[in-house]
Enzyme design. Structure first.
Site, PDB file in Angstrom:
ATOM      1  N   ASP A  25     130.713  12.907 -24.547  1.00  0.00           N
ATOM      2  CA  ASP A  25     131.224  12.438 -23.274  1.00  0.00           C
ATOM      3  C   ASP A  25     132.480  13.219 -22.904  1.00  0.00           C
ATOM      4  OD1 ASP A  25     131.030  10.360 -21.199  1.00  0.00           O
ATOM      5  OD2 ASP A  25     132.996   9.803 -21.947  1.00  0.00           O
ATOM      6  N   ASP A  66     128.544   4.611 -18.780  1.00  0.00           N
ATOM      7  CA  ASP A  66     128.114   5.575 -17.755  1.00  0.00           C
ATOM      8  C   ASP A  66     126.934   5.004 -16.981  1.00  0.00           C
ATOM      9  OD1 ASP A  66     130.036   7.242 -18.696  1.00  0.00           O
ATOM     10  OD2 ASP A  66     128.719   8.868 -19.324  1.00  0.00           O
TER      11      ASP A  66
HETATM   12 MG   LIG Z   1     126.658  12.177 -17.578  1.00  0.00          MG
END
Ligand SMILES: [Mg+2]
Ligand SMILES: Nc1ncnc2c1ncn2[C@@H]1O[C@H](COP(=O)(O)OP(=O)(O)O)[C@@H](O)[C@H]1O
Length: 541
Positions: free
Chosen positions: A64, A390
Site C-alpha cells: 500500500d 481501500d
Molecule cells: Mg489501489
C-alpha cells in the site's frame, strides 16, 4: 543610500545554506523522483511488496503506497511534499495513492527535461495546470454510470484490493466491504473511520470473517453476576459515571456520631440505587457507560439483571448510537425509553484464546457496523485491514457518486491521447509542457507493464492503437495484451482518477515554482552544561 554601494548586504544568518535557480530545481526534482521511484514497483496487481522495519525492529509487509510513505522517515522537505500527496489522496478517496505519487514523479521528470531545454518553469506550470483541468473533463466524459449495480460495486472493491496478497479471499472480503459501505452510505457521518469499526482477531480462517450489523466492543461485562447474553436488548448509552464521587482531599466533613457516618454512606448508596432504578424504569437491560461504574452500582445493576460495561471509548459510544439508534444520555435520572437503542442480541463472547468482547448485533437499521476479520497472524491481518479500507472507500464513493472508469491504465491512455490533441491547438513552449503532461500520464500503464514483466514499450504502443477502437482498453495482466477492462471487471471509481491527477499536478507545480532554497543552519546536538553527553534529546523539528 549611495554609501551602501559595493558593500555586500548579508541577510541570512551565518551558516545558512542557499541554492538558487536550476540547481535548486534539479535537487528538488531529484528528491521527488526518488520517493516516487520507491513506490513505483508496488503499482498494480503484480506489484511487489515492501518490508518496512521500524525503530523497534517490528516489520510491516505492505503493498500500500500510502502506508509505505507514511512509515518511511523522510527528512528532505521536498520528499515530504510528495508524501503529502499520498496523504491527501488517501484522505480524499482512500485509494490511488501510488498512482498519484508516480504521476507526480513523472510530471517532474518530464519538467526537468524541459527546463534543460530552457523552457521556463512558469510556462511548464501553466501548461500542466491547463492540461490537468482538461484531464478532469476527459475522465468525466469516459465515466460510466453504475448506480445501484451491486455486482459492479463488488468488482470495484476487488480492483482496489488486487495485489495486496489476499487474492484468494477477495470475493468474501469484497462482499463484506460492499455490505458495510451500503449500510453506512446513508449515515450522516462522512468519515468511514467513524462508522465502520474493523476488529482484528488472530486465529481462525479468513473465511470466518464477517460483517456485524452492530458493534463489537472490546470490553467485558462488569460483573459475573450480570447476564452474559441479553436478547431483545434495550441499550442505554451513558455519559459520565455511576459511582460515588471521590471527595477531593481538602474537603472536610465533620461527622460527630457513628450514626451520622452510616447515614452519610447510606445517602450516597441511595443516590446510586436511585440511578440504577431510573435506568431500569426507562426499560434498559444493557448499559454502556463512558466512565466508571463503582461496586455499589455494579451490584444494583446485577441485581436487576442488567448487563453493563464501563469505560467504553467515546468512539465506541458514538458508533453504538449510530448502530442501535440510542441517544447518549447525560442525566441518568431524566432518561426515558426514547433514549434507548435496540439490538437483537448483546452477548459477551470469548475471542481467540483469552479475550472477551461484547458483541452487539442484529441492529435493524445500523448506520454503523463492525467488520470482524480473522487471520493467522497480525502482520497478515494488518495488510488485510489496509486492503479492506481501500475497498470500503471506493465502494462508498461509487454508492454515492455512481461513477466509475475502467482500470488497467485505460483512463491514463485516453487522457494522454486527448491531451495531445489539445496540445496541438496551442503554440510554442506551452505546447511542449502540455505534451509533457500527456506523456507523464502514461507512466501508469508503463509501470503496470513493468511490474508484470511485460515489455512496456510494446504495451504502450498496443494500448494507444487499441484506443482508436474504444476507451475501455487497458492492460490485461494475464496476456500482456489490451483487453476491455469493463468486460474484465477491472473498474475503479472516477474519483480515484480525478483526484490522483489533481493531487499529482498540485504537488508537481508547487515544487516547480520553487527556485530558491534557503536552509537554516542545522542546530548542532550538544549536551547542555552539566548534562552527560548521553542525556541530550534532539531538538524538535
Ligand atoms: Mg489501489
Ligand atoms: N486486474 C487488474 N488488471 C489490470 N489492472 C489492474 C487490475 N487490478 C488493478 N489494476 C490497476 O492497478 C492500479 C492500481 O494499483 P495499486 O497498487 O492499487 O495502486 P494505487 O495505490 O494507485 O491504488 C490501477 O491503475 C488499476 O486499474
Amino acid at each position: 543610500m549611495a554609501g551602501l554601494s559595493g558593500v555586500p548586504v548579508i541577510i541570512l544568518k551565518e551558516g545558512s545554506k542557499r541554492e538558487t535557480g536550476k540547481d535548486a530545481q534539479r535537487r528538488n526534482i531529484a528528491a521527488a523522483k526518488a520517493i516516487s521511484d520507491s513506490v513505483r514497483t508496488t503499482l498494480g496487481p503484480k506489484g511487489m511488496d515492501k518490508m518496512l522495519i521500524d525503530g523497534m525492529g517490528d516489520a510491516t509487509v505492505t503493498n500500500d503506497g500510502a502506508t509505505i510513505l507514511r512509515e518511511i522517515d523522510v527528512d528532505n522537505p521536498v520528499a515530504k511534499m510528495i508524501v503529502e500527496v499520498a496523504k491527501a489522496q488517501d484522505d480524499e478517496i482512500g485509494d490511488g495513492t501510488t498512482t498519484a505519487v508516480i504521476v507526480a514523479g513523472e510530471l517532474l521528470k518530464n519538467a526537468e527535461a524541459l527546463i534543460d531545454q530552457n523552457v521556463h518553469p512558469t510556462v511548464i506550470v501553466s501548461g500542466y495546470k491547463q492540461a490537468s483541468a482538461k484531464a478532469q473533463q476527459i475522465l468525466l466524459d469516459m465515466a460510466v454510470d453504475v448506480k445501484g449495480d451491486r455486482e459492479m460495486l463488488q468488482k470495484i472493491a476487488q480492483t482496489a484490493m488486487t495485489g495486496k496478497g489476499i487474492e484468494l479471499f477477495m470475493k468474501k472480503l469484497s462482499q463484506i466491504a460492499v455490505d458495510a459501505a451500503s449500510a453506512v452510505a446513508n449515515s450522516p457521518i462522512v468519515d468511514l473511520e467513524e462508522s465502520v469499526k474493523i476488529v482484528k482477531i488472530t486465529g481462525g480462517s479468513i473465511e470466518d470473517s464477517e460483517i456485524n450489523y452492530g458493534l463489537v466492543v472490546e470490553k467485558e461485562r462488569l460483573n459475573p453476576m450480570m447476564p452474559k447474553k441479553v436478547e431483545d436488548a434495550r441499550i442505554m448509552l451513558l455519559e459520565g459515571t455511576l459511582e460515588i464521587k471521590k471527595l477531593s482531599t481538602d474537603t472536610k466533613i465533620t461527622i460527630t456520631e457513628a450514626q451520622e457516618l452510616v447515614s452519610f454512606k447510606q445517602g450516597e448508596e441511595k443516590v446510586l440505587e436511585d440511578q440504577v432504578e431510573a435506568i431500569s424504569r426507562a426499560g434498559a437491560n444493557v448499559v454502556f457507560c463512558q466512565k466508571g461504574i463503582g461496586q455499589v452500582a455494579s451490584h444494583f445493576l446485577a441485581k436487576k439483571g442488567i448487563m453493563a460495561a464501563r469505560r467504553v471509548k467515546d468512539e465506541d459510544l458514538k458508533m453504538l448510537a449510530l448502530a442501535t439508534g440510542a441517544k447518549i444520555v447525560g442525566d441518568v435520572m431524566a432518561a426515558t425509553a426514547k433514549d434507548l437503542g435496540v439490538a437483537k442480541i448483546v452477548e459477551e463472547r470469548k475471542v481467540g484464546t483469552d479475550k472477551q468482547m461484547i458483541f452487539v448485533e442484529g441492529c435493524t437499521n445500523a448506520k454503523a457496523v463492525s467488520i470482524i476479520l480473522h487471520g493467522a497472524s497480525e502482520v497478515f491481518l494488518d495488510e488485510m485491514e489496509r486492503a479492506l479500507e481501500d475497498a470500503l472507500y471506493v465502494a462508498l464513493d461509487v454508492i454515492r457518486s455512481g461513477k466509475i472508469v475502467p482500470g488497467g491504465g485505460a483512463p491514463e491512455i485516453k487522457v494522454a491521447e486527448k491531451i495531445r490533441e489539445f496540445a496541438s491547438t496551442l503554440s510554442g513552449r506551452e505546447q511542449l509542457a502540455v505534451v509533457a503532461f500527456a506523456d507523464a500520464m502514461e507512466v501508469v500503464p508503463v509501470a503496470l507493464a513493468e511490474n508484470a514483466g511485460f515489455d512496456p514499450v510494446n504495451v504502450l504502443m498496443a494500448l494507444r492503437s487499441k484506443h482508436q477502437e474504444g476507451s475501455n482498453y487497458g492492460l490485461n495482466m494475464n496476456t500482456g495484451q489490451p483487453s476491455d477492462m469493463l468486460a474484465l471487471g477491472v473498474v475503479e471509481p472516477l474519483k480515484v482518477k480525478t483526484q490522483a491527477v489533481k493531487s499529482a499536478t498540485e504537488a508537481a507545480t508547487m515544487i516547480l515554482r520553487v527556485d530558491d532554497v534557503i536552509a537554516a543552519k542545522q542546530e548542532e546536538l550538544k549536551p547542555k552544561p552539566g548534562q552527560s553527553p548521553h542525556d541530550y534529546t534532539r531538538p524538535p523539528y
